[in-house]
Scaffold this motif. Sequence first.
Motif, PDB file in Angstrom:
ATOM      1  N   ILE A 350      17.935  49.938  22.059  1.00 19.24           N
ATOM      2  CA  ILE A 350      16.848  49.022  22.288  1.00 19.24           C
ATOM      3  C   ILE A 350      17.135  47.656  23.307  1.00 19.24           C
ATOM      4  N   THR A 351      17.960  46.952  22.918  1.00 17.23           N
ATOM      5  CA  THR A 351      18.806  45.927  23.422  1.00 17.23           C
ATOM      6  C   THR A 351      18.567  46.023  24.648  1.00 17.23           C
ATOM      7  N   ARG A 352      19.184  46.860  25.545  1.00 11.10           N
ATOM      8  CA  ARG A 352      18.893  47.348  26.839  1.00 11.10           C
ATOM      9  C   ARG A 352      17.564  47.525  28.146  1.00 11.10           C
ATOM     10  N   SER A 353      17.009  48.217  26.848  1.00  9.48           N
ATOM     11  CA  SER A 353      15.446  48.987  27.237  1.00  9.48           C
ATOM     12  C   SER A 353      14.863  47.549  26.670  1.00  9.48           C
ATOM     13  N   ILE A 354      14.297  46.729  25.807  1.00  9.71           N
ATOM     14  CA  ILE A 354      13.708  45.361  25.993  1.00  9.71           C
ATOM     15  C   ILE A 354      14.306  44.245  26.912  1.00  9.71           C
ATOM     16  N   TYR A 355      15.451  44.368  27.366  1.00 13.43           N
ATOM     17  CA  TYR A 355      15.338  43.853  28.857  1.00 13.43           C
ATOM     18  C   TYR A 355      15.386  44.044  30.003  1.00 13.43           C
ATOM     19  N   GLN A 356      15.064  45.845  29.935  1.00 16.21           N
ATOM     20  CA  GLN A 356      14.176  45.926  31.467  1.00 16.21           C
ATOM     21  C   GLN A 356      12.727  45.871  31.208  1.00 16.21           C
ATOM     22  N   GLU A 357      12.262  46.396  30.429  1.00 17.75           N
ATOM     23  CA  GLU A 357      11.078  45.895  30.101  1.00 17.75           C
ATOM     24  C   GLU A 357      11.017  44.325  30.408  1.00 17.75           C
ATOM     25  N   SER A 358      10.847  43.728  30.662  1.00 16.89           N
ATOM     26  CA  SER A 358      10.737  42.527  31.049  1.00 16.89           C
ATOM     27  C   SER A 358      10.846  42.466  31.932  1.00 16.89           C
ATOM     28  N   VAL A 359      11.851  42.987  33.091  1.00 13.54           N
ATOM     29  CA  VAL A 359      11.637  42.937  33.924  1.00 13.54           C
ATOM     30  C   VAL A 359      10.062  42.407  35.053  1.00 13.54           C
ATOM     31  N   GLY A 360       9.716  41.930  35.845  1.00 15.22           N
ATOM     32  CA  GLY A 360       8.375  41.431  36.957  1.00 15.22           C
ATOM     33  C   GLY A 360       7.553  40.420  35.179  1.00 15.22           C
ATOM     34  N   LYS A 361       7.978  39.957  34.752  1.00 19.45           N
ATOM     35  CA  LYS A 361       7.312  39.508  33.839  1.00 19.45           C
ATOM     36  C   LYS A 361       7.735  37.605  33.608  1.00 19.45           C
ATOM     37  N   GLU A 362       6.663  36.977  33.828  1.00 16.32           N
ATOM     38  CA  GLU A 362       7.454  35.561  33.591  1.00 16.32           C
ATOM     39  C   GLU A 362       7.624  35.041  33.197  1.00 16.32           C
ATOM     40  N   LEU A 363       9.320  33.641  33.522  1.00 19.10           N
ATOM     41  CA  LEU A 363       9.229  33.384  31.927  1.00 19.10           C
ATOM     42  C   LEU A 363       8.987  31.506  31.934  1.00 19.10           C
ATOM     43  N   GLU A 364       9.674  31.315  30.708  1.00 16.33           N
ATOM     44  CA  GLU A 364       9.630  29.567  30.398  1.00 16.33           C
ATOM     45  C   GLU A 364      11.630  29.257  30.060  1.00 16.33           C
ATOM     46  N   VAL A 365      11.898  28.863  31.376  1.00 23.49           N
ATOM     47  CA  VAL A 365      12.834  29.449  31.365  1.00 23.49           C
ATOM     48  C   VAL A 365      13.830  27.438  30.747  1.00 23.49           C
ATOM     49  N   LEU A 366      14.777  27.430  29.701  1.00 19.91           N
ATOM     50  CA  LEU A 366      15.594  25.856  29.678  1.00 19.91           C
ATOM     51  C   LEU A 366      16.806  25.997  30.552  1.00 19.91           C
ATOM     52  N   ILE A 367      17.253  25.379  31.350  1.00 16.39           N
ATOM     53  CA  ILE A 367      17.734  25.490  31.672  1.00 16.39           C
ATOM     54  C   ILE A 367      19.290  24.632  30.798  1.00 16.39           C
ATOM     55  N   SER A 368      20.367  25.558  30.948  1.00 16.94           N
ATOM     56  CA  SER A 368      21.657  24.621  30.223  1.00 16.94           C
ATOM     57  C   SER A 368      22.986  24.183  31.057  1.00 16.94           C
ATOM     58  N   GLY A 369      22.543  24.972  32.302  1.00 18.21           N
ATOM     59  CA  GLY A 369      23.671  24.490  33.250  1.00 18.21           C
ATOM     60  C   GLY A 369      23.710  25.524  34.106  1.00 18.21           C
ATOM     61  N   LYS A 370      24.698  25.043  35.062  1.00 20.42           N
ATOM     62  CA  LYS A 370      25.148  25.859  36.527  1.00 20.42           C
ATOM     63  C   LYS A 370      26.157  27.312  35.960  1.00 20.42           C
ATOM     64  N   GLN A 371      25.691  28.108  37.110  1.00 22.78           N
ATOM     65  CA  GLN A 371      26.728  28.729  36.732  1.00 22.78           C
ATOM     66  C   GLN A 371      28.026  28.432  37.344  1.00 22.78           C
ATOM     67  N   GLU A 372      28.986  28.636  37.273  1.00 26.87           N
ATOM     68  CA  GLU A 372      30.386  28.219  37.747  1.00 26.87           C
ATOM     69  C   GLU A 372      30.035  28.940  39.617  1.00 26.87           C
ATOM     70  N   LYS A 373      30.834  28.362  40.288  1.00 32.71           N
ATOM     71  CA  LYS A 373      31.445  29.572  42.221  1.00 32.71           C
ATOM     72  C   LYS A 373      30.174  29.761  42.436  1.00 32.71           C
ATOM     73  N   ARG A 374      28.923  29.447  41.993  1.00 31.99           N
ATOM     74  CA  ARG A 374      27.616  29.973  42.076  1.00 31.99           C
ATOM     75  C   ARG A 374      26.870  29.048  42.764  1.00 31.99           C
ATOM     76  N   ASP A 375      26.354  27.918  43.616  1.00 37.53           N
ATOM     77  CA  ASP A 375      25.490  27.077  44.604  1.00 37.53           C
ATOM     78  C   ASP A 375      23.917  27.249  43.904  1.00 37.53           C
ATOM     79  N   GLU A 376      23.607  28.180  43.947  1.00 39.91           N
ATOM     80  CA  GLU A 376      22.312  28.149  43.866  1.00 39.91           C
ATOM     81  C   GLU A 376      22.458  29.170  42.436  1.00 39.91           C
ATOM     82  N   ALA A 377      22.603  29.005  41.582  1.00 40.88           N
ATOM     83  CA  ALA A 377      22.542  30.424  40.393  1.00 40.88           C
ATOM     84  C   ALA A 377      22.681  29.059  38.815  1.00 40.88           C
TER      85      ALA A 377
END
Length: 419
Positions: A350-377
């Motif tokens: 169910i969780t995987r399905s819900i995440y897949q159904e979110s593809v294409g949707k607009e999101l409001e994302v609160l940034i918590s920090g940079k992903q290690e070893k990736r400059d633009e992630a």
Amino acid sequence: MPTVYFQTFGCQMNVADSDTIHQLLSQRGFVLSDSPDGSDIVIVNTCSVREAAEKRAKSRIAEFANKKSGGQKLWVTGCMAQRLGDALKEQIRGVDLVIGARQMERIGEVIDEALPPDESAPAVFNKSAVTDFVPVMRGCDNYCAYCIVPYVRGREHSIPYHLVETAVKEKISQGIKEITFLGQNVNSYNFEGMDFPDLLLKLAEVNGLERIRFTTSHPKDCTEKLIDAIASSNKFATHIHMPFQAGADRILALMNRKYTSGHYRGLIEMIRKKIPDADITSDILVGFPTESGAEFKETLSLVNDVRFTTAFMFAYSPREGTIAAAMKEEISKEEKHARLSELIAVQTEITRSIYQESVGKELEVLISGKQEKRDEAWMGQDKGCKRVLISCASAEAGMILKARAIKSSGMTLIAERML
């Protein structure tokens, strides 16, 4: 400068309690250490909800005790500390101070007694997170049959509004953008006629507080007024954590949960109507004493119907001192874990399905920090409870960005920033 190391087990309330102790020690000049080795104080905040949690905590405490050197102090706090008290010092030689969960009400005095004030120590604050917790209630009056919390945290009481507001403003001054309000049952908050929806709406007016969450929401006290409050402002996260524990009414009655599966389903229907994009999460317990195979299937049916975004799932284990501990266990450990495995498989899909159904949707994302070893992630969380990895050239922790989900990895949304 003196240093302190924390290891925190258990729930978000324990995280908040550790944070409170950290702030009080910071005011005495203590710096947070990322290692117990060489730290002046090692603090283990413990959980007592399940036997396995206590065993893990005791093992870690014993490890710290065996490695103590010099004048290092070992403090143990939290629910297990409350349950065992100073007997813990006898069980594990080397524990210097036991601080029960109920002592958090006077933790400043406890620290004063353990560490005489040193006026020359400068205050140090090294917190840099963008999300944090603020308790609004302590204790619990529900006495669910399986739960030790009311016995170790005491009777339920609401924290006065002015103290909650002061704590919120202090967090904001430290750079916090999102606060999760905590209580064993936040829905029963009541201070001088102010109920929980009133509290939330009042706090939403505080400048600088960008996003509001809360947990845990008990079904028996969840009201339409609360759901309307969440729907009324963009400041409220569209995430409601509401444990249902079991799908069979007989089991819910044995658990002393004070609602039926029909009532729970009605609440879900109301939430879906008023907040269509809400992420609903839950706690689920399988293998409670006398639960039949057919009753377990009722739990699976509810999970399939509601479609939780995620859930915390457990096999029942007795806790000494609870009502359920006196009930005769008729379900083997093997059967409990078989049911748990089946439940986890259903919920994972169910969780995987819900995440897949979110593809294409607009999101409001609160940034918590940079992903290690990736400059633009950048890592963050959407307005619900979904984890998001967002690609953009420039951002910083604490920003809320509009993005579009372009892919799902199963448990993380991959998104691109929208201009």
